[in-house]
Enzyme design. Structure first.
Site, PDB file in Angstrom:
ATOM      1  N   TYR A 208    -118.621-137.097  47.233  1.00 55.20           N
ATOM      2  CA  TYR A 208    -117.331-137.334  46.574  1.00 55.20           C
ATOM      3  C   TYR A 208    -116.460-138.278  47.388  1.00 55.20           C
ATOM      4  CZ  TYR A 208    -113.389-135.931  43.524  1.00 55.20           C
ATOM      5  OH  TYR A 208    -112.367-135.900  42.612  1.00 55.20           O
TER       6      TYR A 208
ATOM      7  N   SER B 200    -124.106-132.906  47.704  1.00 55.52           N
ATOM      8  CA  SER B 200    -122.739-132.582  47.310  1.00 55.52           C
ATOM      9  C   SER B 200    -122.448-133.205  45.940  1.00 55.52           C
ATOM     10  CB  SER B 200    -121.755-133.041  48.388  1.00 55.52           C
ATOM     11  OG  SER B 200    -120.500-132.447  48.183  1.00 55.52           O
TER      12      SER B 200
ATOM     13  N   ASP C 116    -121.755-122.068  53.040  1.00 57.42           N
ATOM     14  CA  ASP C 116    -121.016-123.177  52.435  1.00 57.42           C
ATOM     15  C   ASP C 116    -119.708-122.664  51.829  1.00 57.42           C
ATOM     16  OD1 ASP C 116    -120.152-125.444  51.040  1.00 57.42           O
ATOM     17  OD2 ASP C 116    -122.184-125.995  50.435  1.00 57.42           O
TER      18      ASP C 116
ATOM     19  N   HIS D  87    -121.632-126.645  54.442  1.00 56.98           N
ATOM     20  CA  HIS D  87    -121.628-127.947  53.772  1.00 56.98           C
ATOM     21  C   HIS D  87    -121.732-129.019  54.849  1.00 56.98           C
ATOM     22  CE1 HIS D  87    -121.072-129.543  49.712  1.00 56.98           C
ATOM     23  NE2 HIS D  87    -120.438-130.574  50.267  1.00 56.98           N
TER      24      HIS D  87
END
Length: 320
Positions: A92, A183, A273, A302
């Site tokens: 992202y 992700s 995560d 993550h």
């Protein structure tokens, strides 16, 4: 083992919390019909970065709603016969990354197509009122508008358009077109394979954009999901429209698209995560009906998952 979510045995049974809109299938059939009406007008431009063993090109194409999308295209030089292609998707707000980090694939005979997500850190356009980067807020873009205007709808369609282009490139082996990413890239890997069922293998790593309501209920609407909290604070502070909002988000919830995947799946999840909670990822994984395998990292969140890149490479090479 520390637990930030459900126990592992419960995670394997979890089916998700976020509502699925009643017209979900019709929504995506309408979206794909719109995509079929877009002439991609593919343009290839040689890059300044070149190597003796791989040809590097900037590839541009049209997505829905007037966006011009960019991808880095690396094609191995020499060799005989059709070869595999891997589509790579980034995290992202980031971009397709450096040319050099894709050369390992080219050295093994793969072509690579790495897409810049529209309006994020690369050069793909988000024509929603301005040119250039819009960077983030993409989950909630269009949430106050008609569901057909959700930005991630368009981004998901961009991945399908890229896959269709990959199948038409010279020397592509249509039986070996793959997708991978982590992700947001993991989410787009799932979306790509769901919307283009000819993708034969996919390797998503801790996928984003799954089970928004579960994220909210775990009080993890922060970091990558911060915009959910901002949306409620600014536009629905009393949560009078909460059910409607989460139902609308259901159109771009990967758990609801996962059942459309036909390709073989190798997925990676870290149980610590707290950015993309494990249960949200399991919600998508548990709804995949295709051949699948899950690699679980009990102590990782993550972050880089040691060995995952090597396992992905072996999987795509057919050696797992």
């Amino acid at each position: 083992m520390p637990i930030v979510d459900m126990p592992l045995n419960e995670l394997y049974q979890y089916k998700g919390r976020n509502p699925k809109p009643a017209d979900f299938d019709a929504y995506w059939e309408r979206a794909l019909a719109e995509l079929r009406g877009v002439d991609p007008q593919v343009q290839l431009v040689p890059s300044d970065f070149q190597t003796p063993h791989a040809e590097c090109m900037d590839l541009y194409y049209n997505g829905v709603r007037g966006a011009r999308i960019h991808a880095k295209y690396i094609r191995p030089k020499g060799g005989e016969g059709p070869h595999p292609v891997v589509l790579l998707f980034h995290g992202y707000t980031s971009n397709a990354g450096d040319w050099s980090d894709k050369l390992s694939f080219a050295s093994l005979g793969f072509s690579v197509l790495a897409m810049d997500v529209r309006g994020q850190g690369g050069t793909s356009e988000d024509p929603g009122g301005v040119k250039g980067t819009t960077l983030n807020g993409h989950i909630i873009r269009g949430l106050d508008d008609h569901p057909d205007n959700l930005l991630f709808r368009h981004i998901f369609l961009d991945t399908a358009q890229l896959a269709r282009i990959a199948f038409e490139l010279p020397d592509t082996d249509p039986a070996r077109v793959y997708a991978a990413g982590g992700s947001q890239g993991g989410a787009l890997t799932l979306a790509c394979a769901a919307l283009e069922p000819r993708i034969s293998k996919l390797a998503p790593v801790f996928p984003f954009l799954c089970d928004y309501k579960r994220v909210w209920e775990m009080d993890l609407a922060k970091d990558a999901y911060q915009e959910l909290r901002s949306f409620f604070r600014n536009h629905d502070p009393l949560h009078e429209q909460e059910e409607e909002i989460f139902t609308r988000l259901g159109y771009i919830d990967l758990q609801h698209l996962a059942g459309r995947i036909y390709g073989e799946v190798l997925m990676f999840i870290g149980l610590m995560d707290n950015v993309c909670p494990p249960s949200t990822q399991f919600a998508a994984y548990n709804k995949i009906n295709a051949m699948k395998q899950l690699v679980v990292y009990p102590d990782y969140g993550h972050e880089n998952l040691p060995g995952s890149n090597d396992m992905t490479m072996q999987f795509l090479l057919g050696k797992n």
